[in-house]
Write an enzyme that holds these catalytic residues in place. Structure first.
Site, PDB file in Angstrom:
ATOM      1  N   ASP A 298      17.887 -48.432  -5.401  1.00  0.00           N
ATOM      2  CA  ASP A 298      18.384 -49.170  -4.247  1.00  0.00           C
ATOM      3  C   ASP A 298      17.486 -48.970  -3.028  1.00  0.00           C
ATOM      4  OD1 ASP A 298      20.544 -50.608  -2.841  1.00  0.00           O
ATOM      5  OD2 ASP A 298      20.785 -48.708  -1.774  1.00  0.00           O
ATOM      6  N   GLU A 340      14.637 -52.593  -6.192  1.00  0.00           N
ATOM      7  CA  GLU A 340      15.325 -53.523  -5.297  1.00  0.00           C
ATOM      8  C   GLU A 340      14.574 -53.543  -3.985  1.00  0.00           C
ATOM      9  OE1 GLU A 340      18.521 -54.757  -2.232  1.00  0.00           O
ATOM     10  OE2 GLU A 340      17.927 -52.688  -2.489  1.00  0.00           O
TER      11      GLU A 340
HETATM   12  C1  GLC Z   1      21.015 -52.506  -1.029  1.00  0.00           C
HETATM   13  C2  GLC Z   1      22.295 -53.130  -1.521  1.00  0.00           C
HETATM   14  C3  GLC Z   1      23.125 -53.554  -0.364  1.00  0.00           C
HETATM   15  C4  GLC Z   1      23.381 -52.367   0.513  1.00  0.00           C
HETATM   16  C5  GLC Z   1      22.078 -51.667   0.894  1.00  0.00           C
HETATM   17  C6  GLC Z   1      22.344 -50.308   1.466  1.00  0.00           C
HETATM   18  O1  GLC Z   1      20.221 -53.386  -0.361  1.00  0.00           O
HETATM   19  O2  GLC Z   1      22.011 -54.211  -2.366  1.00  0.00           O
HETATM   20  O3  GLC Z   1      24.326 -54.129  -0.801  1.00  0.00           O
HETATM   21  O4  GLC Z   1      24.034 -52.796   1.665  1.00  0.00           O
HETATM   22  O5  GLC Z   1      21.267 -51.429  -0.211  1.00  0.00           O
HETATM   23  O6  GLC Z   1      22.599 -49.390   0.425  1.00  0.00           O
HETATM   24  C1  GLC Z   2      17.935 -55.877   3.887  1.00  0.00           C
HETATM   25  C2  GLC Z   2      17.213 -54.978   2.963  1.00  0.00           C
HETATM   26  C3  GLC Z   2      17.659 -55.175   1.556  1.00  0.00           C
HETATM   27  C4  GLC Z   2      19.171 -55.203   1.455  1.00  0.00           C
HETATM   28  C5  GLC Z   2      19.784 -56.122   2.437  1.00  0.00           C
HETATM   29  C6  GLC Z   2      21.270 -55.980   2.411  1.00  0.00           C
HETATM   30  O1  GLC Z   2      17.499 -57.172   3.691  1.00  0.00           O
HETATM   31  O2  GLC Z   2      15.842 -55.200   3.032  1.00  0.00           O
HETATM   32  O3  GLC Z   2      17.163 -54.130   0.792  1.00  0.00           O
HETATM   33  O4  GLC Z   2      19.540 -55.658   0.198  1.00  0.00           O
HETATM   34  O5  GLC Z   2      19.331 -55.809   3.711  1.00  0.00           O
HETATM   35  O6  GLC Z   2      21.833 -57.093   3.025  1.00  0.00           O
END
Ligand code: GLC
Ligand code: GLC
Length: 650
Positions: A298, A340
């Site tokens: 993540d 991700e």
């Molecule tokens: C990732 C997840 C998102 C979350 C963020 C913080 O981007 O997909 O849902 O808010 O991480 O953990």
């Molecule tokens: C931002 C982050 C991404 C996350 C998202 C959550 O775009 O770069 O990692 O999934 O916020 O909304």
């Protein structure tokens, strides 16, 4: 960073020093499990040079480097001895067939445990459905212990070793992983490793004044450093707090500022401290030993921080992930990483390699599919597939149209500029379009994290609502419903055939619409992403095999596309070549795999389109069989494409 002179010799010496110490520590385990020890030693010897190099690259300035390294290797051995035999067998199988995930049989699904089926036992009871759909990969959204109430959908983890109590227990997770594996489905879970919740034991330790735990996070006694850092940082959740730090009055004497990239209750970990790396490696191996086969890493972009930079996608982030990868190769070789990184496409690809993340979300393809539906034009999509789709042949994209998050328009401004498109203006258009405020819009999306300072905004909404089904059902009529369903099939058609692992956000396969009840929940009302996180309605699912229902039409069409993928090995691997269709609305690409060939055309317009005889000739479509689509070749050997049709020859 200083480089150690004669690193090869140092590597050898270090391992020679470590091995006898390990033998002593694990004397008992070695005598009861000599084969296990032999296997461990073999992999340790093979991968130690890599791990050592990476570890030294990050931590060479620590006087106590050897202490932490020994601590890490001890954890690896301990975890290996605890690894169940069936998983050790899986390790061997995966090492023999490392590209198993590139098969055309692969199909991913993702869901929330509670929303989909109440709890882990409920998910287990849905295995027959997963098999019906054809899943071979199931990503369960964060299911670990998290604060009650607001917890960012589980992305604030309070314990990586406990399941969130309402969902079940760790034993149930391991048993589910086992059952899934028997059904040919690999379990995927998140490793939320950039931050923990502020209720995690480490954070509690920090709050209670333990300086060893305070060093697990990035905490500052006053605003001096935060102010300097913030000059270069992006705001991720500006609705919740400005900047990247949160003040906690009970830290230190007069309070402290904690680095919180996301929500205030999500504390960023300090990977400059090797203890943090070691503890997180243990958590990761623990999950692997429960039968988790893929770890979704993540928020990878944020894990390394360096003063004077924007603290995203730094080289240190890559070194860290590669070090985690080396850990996995030694102590849980079957484990794969999925990155991700929802960032600029130049940065997304940097995480992808067999030594780093073997899998990666493809946010660019996702965003540009929606862009093509809005503009009814394929130039950006076609260009991206031509220039940015090719990745290391031993890795794979995870292609998707929707997930639990918002849609960010992460295309490259330079790419857009090559067509005379201004990136910022275009993003503004897309936001207006998907909020349903632009003429000709079919969408019912919501804004997410609109930032008045920058004008930035992202979009929430389910696939069906964004593709026009909600508006068509509520305000229009059967013609528009048909078009919306075609849009859903069109974009899924692309992700199912383009190459890589297609991932379905469960619910989308039956055309689930936006759910506005999140506005009544105080824990969710401020986060529009909950509009596309509804509780599964199994009565709706029951209609999936009834022909003339909306659910049935969406589901049956999608099933046809899934079967198309599974029946033809040409959809394995990732070789893709763009076809210049000479029609602004029609995407064309060719797939090849092991001597097989397939040609695909996707019409993003609501009007019929024609592809000239020349294009049909050049792609030798006539030597292939029509496998999918309503469109037909005319007597003049032109291809007449129906509105929003997805056509496959192979
Ligand atoms: C990732 C997840 C998102 C979350 C963020 C913080 O981007 O997909 O849902 O808010 O991480 O953990
Ligand atoms: C931002 C982050 C991404 C996350 C998202 C959550 O775009 O770069 O990692 O999934 O916020 O909304």
């Amino acid at each position: 960073m200083a480089i150690i002179p004669n690193i090869e010799l140092e590597t050898k010496l270090t391992l020679h020093r470590l091995l006898p110490r390990l033998e002593k520590t694990f004397e008992h385990s070695i005598s009861t499990d000599p084969t296990g020890w032999a296997e461990f030693q073999m992999r340790l010897k093979r991968h130690f040079p890599k791990l050592f190099n990476l570890y030294v690259e990050i931590y060479n300035e620590r006087y106590d480097l050897f202490f932490h390294l020994e601590d890490l290797v001890t954890s690896l051995a301990r975890s290996w001895f605890q690894r169940p035999t069936d998983l050790r067998a899986l390790d061997n199988a995966r090492e023999e067939n490392p590209l198993w995930f590139q098969s055309n049989q692969m199909l991913g699904g993702v869901c929330y445990v509670d929303l989909f089926a109440e709890n882990l036992e409920g998910v287990k009871s849905k295995i027959p459905y997963f098999k019906e759909l054809g899943l071979t990969y199931l990503h369960l959204m964060p299911l670990f212990k998290a604060p009650e109430g607001e917890n960012d959908g589980g992305y604030a983890v309070s314990s990586y070793r406990e399941v969130h109590p309402p969902l079940g227990t760790m034993e149930e997770l391991a048993s589910l992983a086992h059952e899934l594996r028997n059904a040919g489905i690999s379990l995927v879970v998140d490793l939320v490793f950039n931050h923990t919740s502020d209720e995690h034991l480490w954070a509690q330790g920090a709050k209670s004044g333990d300086d060893e735990f305070q060093d697990f996070y990035r905490i500052f006694p006053n605003r001096e450093m935060p102010n300097l850092y913030e000059q270069n940082l992006r705001e991720i959740f500006p609705d919740e707090h400005t900047g990247a730090f949160t003040f906690f009055p009970n830290l230190f004497k007069d309070g402290g500022w904690v680095w919180t990239t996301f929500h205030s209750y999500q504390w960023d970990l300090n990977y400059a401290n090797p203890a943090v790396f070691n503890r997180m490696a243990e958590e990761m191996l623990f999950l692997a030993n429960q039968g988790v086969e893929v770890i979704r890493l993540d928020a990878v972009a944020f894990i390394w921080k360096q003063f004077g930079t924007n603290c995203e996608n730094l080289p240190g982030a890559h070194v860290l992930i590669q070090a985690f990868n080396a850990v996995a190769r030694i102590a849980s070789p079957a484990l794969l990483f999925k990155s991700e990184a929802i960032v600029h496409p130049d940065d997304v690809v940097k995480y992808i390699s067999p030594e780093e993340c073997q899998l990666s979300y493809n946010p660019l393809l996702m965003a540009l599919l929606w862009n093509s539906l809005a503009t009814r034009k394929i130039k950006l999509l076609s260009q991206a597939l031509a220039t940015r789709f090719k990745i290391n042949p031993n890795t794979a994209w995870v292609n998707y149209v929707r997930v639990h998050d918002d849609i960010g328009w992460t295309f490259s401004d330079e790419d857009a500029a090559s067509f005379g498109i201004n990136g910022n203006d275009h993003r503004r258009f897309l936001n207006e379009f998907y909020r349903g405020r632009f003429e000709g819009s079919f969408s019912r999306g919501l804004p997410f994290q609109e930032n008045p300072k920058t004008g930035d905004c992202r979009i929430s909404g389910t696939c069906a609502s964004l593709a026009g089904l909600e508006k068509a059902l509520k305000e229009e009529g059967p013609n528009e419903v048909e078009l919306a369903i075609r849009r859903i099939h069109l974009i899924h058609g692309v992700i199912l055939t383009a190459g890589g692992i297609p991932l379905i956000y469960l619910g989308d396969e039956i055309g689930t619409l936006n759910d506005y009840t999140y506005l009544d929940d105080p824990a969710h009302e401020r986060d529009s992403r909950w509009v596309h996180r509804p509780k599964t309605d199994w009565n709706q699912y029951a209609k999936r095999n009834i022909q003339n229902t909306t659910e049935g039409r969406v589901y049956q069409g999608l099933k046809q596309l899934i079967e198309l993928r599974k029946q033809h090995t040409v959809f394995s691997g990732g070789e893709l070549e763009i076809i210049q269709t000479e029609n602004d609305h029609v995407l064309g690409f060719m797939r090849t795999y092991a001597g097989k060939r397939s040609v695909i055309f996707a019409n993003f317009s609501e009007a019929p389109q024609t592809l000239a005889f020349r294009i049909i000739e050049q792609t030798s479509v006539t030597s292939l069989r029509p496998l999918h689509g309503r469109s037909k070749l005319t007597n003049y050997r032109e291809l007449k494409l129906e509105p929003l049709d997805f056509v496959v020859f192979g």
